[in-house]
Design a protein around this motif. Sequence first.
Motif, PDB file in Angstrom:
ATOM      1  N   VAL A   1     -50.332  32.203  28.869  1.00 36.95           N
ATOM      2  CA  VAL A   1     -51.200  32.687  27.987  1.00 36.95           C
ATOM      3  C   VAL A   1     -51.117  32.163  26.596  1.00 36.95           C
ATOM      4  N   LEU A   2     -49.696  32.090  26.139  1.00 30.07           N
ATOM      5  CA  LEU A   2     -49.393  31.996  24.834  1.00 30.07           C
ATOM      6  C   LEU A   2     -49.898  30.216  24.677  1.00 30.07           C
ATOM      7  N   ALA A   3     -49.331  29.421  25.699  1.00 29.18           N
ATOM      8  CA  ALA A   3     -49.502  28.043  25.691  1.00 29.18           C
ATOM      9  C   ALA A   3     -51.113  27.667  25.709  1.00 29.18           C
ATOM     10  N   THR A   4     -51.889  28.600  26.191  1.00 27.47           N
ATOM     11  CA  THR A   4     -53.339  28.261  26.654  1.00 27.47           C
ATOM     12  C   THR A   4     -53.852  28.464  25.098  1.00 27.47           C
ATOM     13  N   TYR A   5     -53.552  29.753  24.608  1.00 28.74           N
ATOM     14  CA  TYR A   5     -54.110  29.967  23.298  1.00 28.74           C
ATOM     15  C   TYR A   5     -53.835  29.137  21.943  1.00 28.74           C
ATOM     16  N   ASP A   6     -52.279  28.900  22.109  1.00 30.34           N
ATOM     17  CA  ASP A   6     -51.974  27.635  21.299  1.00 30.34           C
ATOM     18  C   ASP A   6     -52.422  26.362  21.572  1.00 30.34           C
TER      19      ASP A   6
ATOM     20  N   ILE B   1     -38.952  38.431  39.402  1.00 30.56           N
ATOM     21  CA  ILE B   1     -39.819  39.280  38.530  1.00 30.56           C
ATOM     22  C   ILE B   1     -39.760  38.663  37.106  1.00 30.56           C
ATOM     23  N   LEU B   2     -38.411  38.550  36.749  1.00 32.57           N
ATOM     24  CA  LEU B   2     -38.721  38.136  35.103  1.00 32.57           C
ATOM     25  C   LEU B   2     -39.267  36.781  34.978  1.00 32.57           C
ATOM     26  N   THR B   3     -38.861  35.823  36.147  1.00 37.44           N
ATOM     27  CA  THR B   3     -39.322  34.700  35.891  1.00 37.44           C
ATOM     28  C   THR B   3     -40.790  34.446  36.056  1.00 37.44           C
ATOM     29  N   SER B   4     -41.501  35.151  36.773  1.00 40.19           N
ATOM     30  CA  SER B   4     -42.910  35.305  37.021  1.00 40.19           C
ATOM     31  C   SER B   4     -43.719  35.974  35.631  1.00 40.19           C
ATOM     32  N   ILE B   5     -42.980  36.921  35.226  1.00 36.65           N
ATOM     33  CA  ILE B   5     -43.621  37.539  33.901  1.00 36.65           C
ATOM     34  C   ILE B   5     -43.344  36.468  32.977  1.00 36.65           C
ATOM     35  N   PHE B   6     -42.341  36.001  32.484  1.00 35.55           N
ATOM     36  CA  PHE B   6     -42.240  35.036  31.645  1.00 35.55           C
ATOM     37  C   PHE B   6     -43.347  33.728  31.570  1.00 35.55           C
ATOM     38  N   LEU B   7     -43.332  33.492  32.941  1.00 31.28           N
ATOM     39  CA  LEU B   7     -44.332  32.235  33.189  1.00 31.28           C
ATOM     40  C   LEU B   7     -45.667  32.654  32.994  1.00 31.28           C
ATOM     41  N   VAL B   8     -46.308  33.737  33.374  1.00 33.77           N
ATOM     42  CA  VAL B   8     -47.478  34.340  32.992  1.00 33.77           C
ATOM     43  C   VAL B   8     -47.642  34.410  31.334  1.00 33.77           C
ATOM     44  N   LEU B   9     -46.806  34.943  30.717  1.00 33.85           N
ATOM     45  CA  LEU B   9     -46.825  35.056  29.143  1.00 33.85           C
ATOM     46  C   LEU B   9     -46.734  33.644  28.582  1.00 33.85           C
ATOM     47  N   PHE B  10     -45.983  32.839  29.112  1.00 36.86           N
ATOM     48  CA  PHE B  10     -45.783  31.405  28.619  1.00 36.86           C
ATOM     49  C   PHE B  10     -47.327  30.709  28.733  1.00 36.86           C
TER      50      PHE B  10
ATOM     51  N   TRP C   1     -47.999  33.147  11.537  1.00 38.43           N
ATOM     52  CA  TRP C   1     -48.438  33.678  12.869  1.00 38.43           C
ATOM     53  C   TRP C   1     -48.373  32.631  13.933  1.00 38.43           C
ATOM     54  N   GLU C   2     -48.709  31.583  13.627  1.00 43.44           N
ATOM     55  CA  GLU C   2     -48.862  30.208  14.629  1.00 43.44           C
ATOM     56  C   GLU C   2     -47.343  29.827  15.008  1.00 43.44           C
ATOM     57  N   TYR C   3     -46.451  29.852  13.834  1.00 39.12           N
ATOM     58  CA  TYR C   3     -45.147  29.598  14.007  1.00 39.12           C
ATOM     59  C   TYR C   3     -44.447  30.874  15.002  1.00 39.12           C
ATOM     60  N   ILE C   4     -44.775  31.822  14.698  1.00 38.99           N
ATOM     61  CA  ILE C   4     -44.232  33.037  15.727  1.00 38.99           C
ATOM     62  C   ILE C   4     -44.506  32.775  17.099  1.00 38.99           C
ATOM     63  N   ILE C   5     -45.968  32.297  17.173  1.00 38.17           N
ATOM     64  CA  ILE C   5     -46.544  31.941  18.571  1.00 38.17           C
ATOM     65  C   ILE C   5     -45.576  31.222  19.373  1.00 38.17           C
ATOM     66  N   HIS C   6     -45.165  29.833  18.507  1.00 33.49           N
ATOM     67  CA  HIS C   6     -44.177  28.763  18.970  1.00 33.49           C
ATOM     68  C   HIS C   6     -43.023  29.274  19.426  1.00 33.49           C
ATOM     69  N   LEU C   7     -42.552  30.297  18.623  1.00 34.78           N
ATOM     70  CA  LEU C   7     -41.041  30.642  18.967  1.00 34.78           C
ATOM     71  C   LEU C   7     -41.076  31.569  20.248  1.00 34.78           C
ATOM     72  N   PHE C   8     -42.245  32.267  20.424  1.00 34.95           N
ATOM     73  CA  PHE C   8     -42.100  33.140  21.637  1.00 34.95           C
ATOM     74  C   PHE C   8     -42.408  32.207  22.885  1.00 34.95           C
ATOM     75  N   ALA C   9     -43.764  31.201  22.766  1.00 31.37           N
ATOM     76  CA  ALA C   9     -44.120  30.607  23.942  1.00 31.37           C
ATOM     77  C   ALA C   9     -42.606  29.556  24.337  1.00 31.37           C
ATOM     78  N   ASN C  10     -41.995  28.956  23.384  1.00 38.85           N
ATOM     79  CA  ASN C  10     -40.936  28.259  23.705  1.00 38.85           C
ATOM     80  C   ASN C  10     -39.581  29.236  24.173  1.00 38.85           C
ATOM     81  N   GLY C  11     -39.795  30.292  23.829  1.00 37.91           N
ATOM     82  CA  GLY C  11     -38.643  31.182  24.390  1.00 37.91           C
ATOM     83  C   GLY C  11     -39.040  31.633  25.723  1.00 37.91           C
TER      84      GLY C  11
END
Length: 190
Positions: A17-22, A6-15, A103-113
């Motif tokens: 979304v952020l990777a597409t935006y960034d 479940i966590l892997t699925s959630i993190f993959l979706v979140l990644f 704010w883009e730096y923060i997006i990078h941190l979350f996406a890579n996390g």
Amino acid sequence: MDILYILTSIFLVLFMVLATYDGFYLHLWKYKLYQHNESNFEHKTHTVRAILFPIIVWCLLIENSLEFFIIGMVLTFVDLIVLGFDAYSEKDSRDFMGGLPRWEYIIHLFANGFHYAIIALTIGIKLSIEGNSIYYITAPISTSLASNILTIVAENAIPGAVILAFLHVFLLFQNTQNIWDSYRNRINCC
């Protein structure tokens, strides 16, 4: 074990979304990093990472063999090295726009996390420690709803990731950049 899926699925979706935006909107659409000499190296590192991502997803989340797991982990290590070069270059590569926005730096941190959390969770799913030995789990680990959801999310991540990788490669060359820019300039938003 289902919580790992479940966590892997959630993190993959979140990644995704952020990777597409960034990776698409900010880097290719809004800031056009491929057009600036200062950010040329950054665009190349993003291209390498964009190519690696769907292969890593395939090897670690879709295939279920030790060989693919090893390939996926080696590519993850390569991705980590490329990420280091990318992060190191970003300060200089964004001089044309006054530096990397906070704010883009923060997006990078979350996406890579999220990206590396997916890897860590996958290791937890696919490896077992018994005593002093580490084993790769060769049989399908689970056929639960949670594992099936992860497989569906991973399989659906591949096409978009391949398109984004292709677009990054497409924009490495001046002739194809001109084609992209001619169509991109017809759209008056964003």
